[in-house]
Enzyme design. Structure first.
Site, mmCIF file in Angstrom:
data_model
loop_
_atom_site.group_PDB
_atom_site.id
_atom_site.type_symbol
_atom_site.label_atom_id
_atom_site.label_comp_id
_atom_site.label_asym_id
_atom_site.label_seq_id
_atom_site.Cartn_x
_atom_site.Cartn_y
_atom_site.Cartn_z
ATOM 1 N N ALA A 145 0.801 -1.221 0.000
ATOM 2 C CA ALA A 145 0.000 0.000 0.000
ATOM 3 C C ALA A 145 0.831 1.268 0.000
ATOM 4 O O ALA A 145 0.299 2.368 0.081
ATOM 5 C CB ALA A 145 -0.931 0.005 1.220
ATOM 6 N N ASN A 211 2.248 -4.121 7.498
ATOM 7 C CA ASN A 211 2.804 -4.295 6.160
ATOM 8 C C ASN A 211 3.478 -3.040 5.627
ATOM 9 O O ASN A 211 4.572 -3.096 5.065
ATOM 10 C CB ASN A 211 1.722 -4.757 5.185
ATOM 11 C CG ASN A 211 1.346 -6.213 5.389
ATOM 12 O OD1 ASN A 211 2.072 -6.980 6.005
ATOM 13 N ND2 ASN A 211 0.186 -6.595 4.884
ATOM 14 N N HIS A 241 -0.827 7.459 4.088
ATOM 15 C CA HIS A 241 0.529 7.065 4.456
ATOM 16 C C HIS A 241 1.491 8.195 4.091
ATOM 17 O O HIS A 241 1.471 8.688 2.956
ATOM 18 C CB HIS A 241 0.947 5.796 3.720
ATOM 19 C CG HIS A 241 -0.024 4.661 3.878
ATOM 20 N ND1 HIS A 241 -0.178 3.981 5.056
ATOM 21 C CD2 HIS A 241 -0.895 4.103 2.993
ATOM 22 C CE1 HIS A 241 -1.096 3.035 4.897
ATOM 23 N NE2 HIS A 241 -1.554 3.100 3.663
#
Length: 287
Positions: A145, A211, A241
């Site tokens: 991601a 992750n 993020h």
């Protein structure tokens, strides 16, 4: 840039090459949940649509997968290995990396891993490295991601002084995590820090969210030196993020706002796309 579009736009050479790659490569998907099915659907719709695909999942519906996606389903690893895959693609979570991927590598089968958070374990990383040496196989870790990690990895050549990751999700997205017991998630009305520490600590305490932080740590300066802040933020409706790195090379800033996978709101769509991209790059290399 869409790889499938490039191949479709070429002459019959691409089609012939795709057919050749399809006959040489056999792809096994570990875990036929929302992400696994999404990856297969994308492959079937692209230039390598006729490639041989199998699944490893004791809980999936074999008949439905065969009819809908032309996938041969196996319930145990030995039967899957008898099918002779050339690469396995992990879409099933950390336990699959620990329990299945190492065995595949030892048997000489390359592996593409999506659950990067599992690699926060020094012991598991060592085991996977040994398995590659035994089997002469290759382990490919996708970015999931997060993006821009190639630049972060390249920056290590000059020496990186600091890496900081900040993750923001809506409060409801933290349900079922340790934050659920420490905070009244439904009552959060402003950005609230739920974790602040190292990537190693975040991977241990928040394994379901590890992750991205693991991918950043591996690309950069490691789990113990990467600083992680995770927030429950009612002002966002996506998973956000942010990565900041500083060093002699200069400064790097990455920000992504990810939409969820349509069939699984807990998974970023970009994570599935990163797996599809890794498979396509492998198949194109065969051409």
């Amino acid at each position: 840039m869409n790889t499938s579009t490039i191949l479709d736009a070429t002459s019959g050479v691409a089609s012939d090459s795709a057919d050749a790659a399809s006959s040489e490569q056999r792809i096994a998907i570990i875990g036929m949940g929302a992400m696994g099915r999404r990856v297969v659907s994308s492959l079937r719709a692209g230039p390598f649509g006729r490639i041989a695909i199998a699944g490893l999942d004791p809980y999936a519906d074999a008949n439905a997968l065969k009819v809908d996606l032309d996938v041969d389903l196996f319930a145990n690893l030995d039967d899957l290995m008898a099918w002779a895959p050339t690469v396995v693609v992990e879409c099933a979570g950390h336990t699959a990396v620990e329990g299945v991927v190492a065995q595949c590598l030892e048997r000489g089968v390359d592996a593409i891993v999506a659950s990067v958070g599992a690699l926060s374990s020094d012991e598991l990383r060592a085991r996977l490295h040994q398995a590659q040496e035994i089997g002469g196989s290759e382990l490919i870790v996708v970015s999931g991601a997060i993006g821009g990690l190639d630049a972060l990895s390249a920056a290590r050549g000059s020496g990186i002084e600091s890496v900081r990751y900040v993750g923001r999700k809506p409060p409801r997205a933290w349900s079922g995590t340790p934050a659920d017991g420490e905070f009244d998630l439904a009552a959060i009305d402003k950005p609230t820090v739920i974790f602040d520490g190292t990537a190693a600590e975040s991977a241990r305490l928040y394994p379901k969210n590890a992750n991205v932080t693991a991918a950043v740590a591996i690309a950069g300066i490691g789990f113990d030196k990467t600083h992680v802040t995770m927030m429950a933020d009612p002002s966002v409706n996506k998973n956000v993020h942010e990565v900041e790195a500083k060093g002699p090379f200069g400064q790097l800033n990455i920000r992504l706002e990810n939409n969820p996978l349509p069939d699984n709101p807990k998974t970023s769509w970009l994570a599935a796309l990163s797996i599809e991209d890794a498979i396509l790059r492998r198949l194109q290399h065969v051409i």
